[in-house]
Design an enzyme around this catalytic site. Sequence first.
Site, PDB file in Angstrom:
ATOM      1  CG  ASP A 147      -1.737   1.193   1.396  1.00 23.96           C
ATOM      2  OD1 ASP A 147      -2.439   1.552   0.434  1.00 23.96           O
ATOM      3  OD2 ASP A 147      -1.677   1.818   2.471  1.00 23.96           O
TER       4      ASP A 147
ATOM      5  CG  ASP B 207      -1.668   7.753   0.496  1.00 26.59           C
ATOM      6  OD1 ASP B 207      -0.702   8.490   0.285  1.00 26.59           O
ATOM      7  OD2 ASP B 207      -2.634   7.650  -0.293  1.00 26.59           O
TER       8      ASP B 207
ATOM      9  CG  ASP C 153      -1.961   1.986   6.326  1.00 32.05           C
ATOM     10  OD1 ASP C 153      -2.379   1.569   5.229  1.00 32.05           O
ATOM     11  OD2 ASP C 153      -2.289   3.091   6.789  1.00 32.05           O
TER      12      ASP C 153
END
Length: 226
Positions: A13, A15, A175
């Site tokens: 991922d 961001d 995240d």
Amino acid sequence: MADQNGKILYIFDLDGTLADTAPDLMATLDYVMIREGFAATPMQDARSLLGAGARALIQRALRQQGAEVGVEREDAMFRLFLAHYESRIADASRLYPGVEAALDQLERAGGFFAVCTNKIERPAKLLLEKLGVAQRFAFICGQDTFGVAKPDPTPLLRTIAAAGGDPARAIMVGDSKTDIATAKAAGVPVIAVDFGYTDRPVQEFSPDRVISHFSELSAAADRLLG
């Protein structure tokens, strides 16, 4: 892309995983919201608002203020967001500590890399270029690349295919609940970082491993692969 001969593909991922982009994203959100007559959003709300893309960020900020806008106005706000964001995409955004060293270590061990993000593809590529790491990734998938976003497993599986990987030799690194749900739906093991954009501890979503620094990634992957 050609088959990578059994190498491990790490799909990241963006961001909150590879890069701390909250300062620029939230500054752009404030620019749009204030211009449209709404209040700015406190920076401490970033963890609960980020992670699903720019349109969702705008929707969440509006909902937080109890505001409703029509589709036409939301579309205009979204376009304004993208235009302003691209002009300041790496003003304050930075790779998390240890990212490049971790990529070097994994690459020496035979790994290769891709990105699967809910960021729109164009700014995702632009950000990675500005941060100096775009060339490290065999494929970069954005929310609009395949016309469907995470947690649908389609973009992850198609990213693996486009990068020349094999789902049986792939690891997702993210995240958030979204990343973990995406990986599970695709049948791909997932390592979660605990410093990203989530309003609940990532452990609650049962990833296969959790790390607190990129220096831990290689060892976590080794344990995951047995």
